[in-house]
Design a protein around this motif. Structure first.
Motif, mmCIF file in Angstrom:
data_model
loop_
_atom_site.group_PDB
_atom_site.id
_atom_site.type_symbol
_atom_site.label_atom_id
_atom_site.label_comp_id
_atom_site.label_asym_id
_atom_site.label_seq_id
_atom_site.Cartn_x
_atom_site.Cartn_y
_atom_site.Cartn_z
ATOM 1 N N UNK A 42 28.227 87.006 69.288
ATOM 2 C CA UNK A 42 29.429 85.655 68.599
ATOM 3 C C UNK A 42 30.971 85.793 69.129
ATOM 4 N N UNK A 43 31.444 85.016 69.357
ATOM 5 C CA UNK A 43 33.086 85.119 69.495
ATOM 6 C C UNK A 43 33.790 84.071 69.217
ATOM 7 N N UNK A 44 34.778 83.669 68.880
ATOM 8 C CA UNK A 44 35.506 82.154 68.792
ATOM 9 C C UNK A 44 36.884 82.673 69.687
ATOM 10 N N UNK B 157 46.902 89.176 78.494
ATOM 11 C CA UNK B 157 45.847 89.746 77.979
ATOM 12 C C UNK B 157 46.829 91.619 77.867
ATOM 13 N N UNK B 158 48.033 92.522 77.310
ATOM 14 C CA UNK B 158 47.952 93.946 77.942
ATOM 15 C C UNK B 158 47.312 94.863 78.643
ATOM 16 N N UNK B 159 48.266 95.393 79.136
ATOM 17 C CA UNK B 159 47.354 95.784 80.535
ATOM 18 C C UNK B 159 46.708 97.318 80.128
ATOM 19 N N UNK C 19 41.517 85.185 71.060
ATOM 20 C CA UNK C 19 40.063 84.909 70.601
ATOM 21 C C UNK C 19 39.907 86.200 70.184
ATOM 22 N N UNK C 20 38.967 86.070 69.317
ATOM 23 C CA UNK C 20 38.207 86.958 68.593
ATOM 24 C C UNK C 20 36.962 87.426 67.958
ATOM 25 N N UNK C 21 36.105 88.323 67.791
ATOM 26 C CA UNK C 21 34.907 88.339 67.104
ATOM 27 C C UNK C 21 34.508 87.816 65.452
ATOM 28 N N UNK C 22 34.108 87.981 65.136
ATOM 29 C CA UNK C 22 33.429 87.715 63.516
ATOM 30 C C UNK C 22 32.351 88.296 63.716
#
Length: 100
Positions: A47-49, A66-68, A82-85
């Motif tokens: 799961x991600x959002x 996104x950072x290198x 974006x992230x993850x529960x």
């Protein structure tokens, strides 16, 4: 200090592993779930959002690069956020079907 590295956090944080019907069937580290191997060519389903932030007056979408230094997808232009529960959090981050 004793700050955790990105690698440490990828190993420590556990995401919700899913079956093909979006049922939670377990957990795995962020690191393991994002490893692309011959056995799991697209990583482990988890799961991600994503957040997409639009300017209503112009219709423009705010993107981030996104950072290198990121372990996953460095330098990629992507959604606003974006992230993850995470597994095992209190309060529980898993919604019941009636909550969605």
């Amino acid at each position: 200090g004793n700050a955790m590295t990105q690698e440490d956090m990828m190993i420590k944080d556990t995401v919700l592993v899913l079956d093909d019907d979006d049922n939670v069937i377990g957990s795995a580290s962020k690191r393991t779930s994002h490893e692309f191997t011959s056995d799991q060519a697209r990583g482990i389903l988890h799961r991600a959002f994503s957040v997409f932030l639009f300017d209503e007056s112009t219709g423009e979408l705010l993107l981030q690069q996104r950072a290198s230094s990121k372990i996953t997808f460095p330098n990629v232009w992507t959604n606003t956020c974006c992230s993850h529960p995470l597994h095992g959090m209190d309060p529980n981050e898993v919604d019941k079907p009636d909550d969605v």
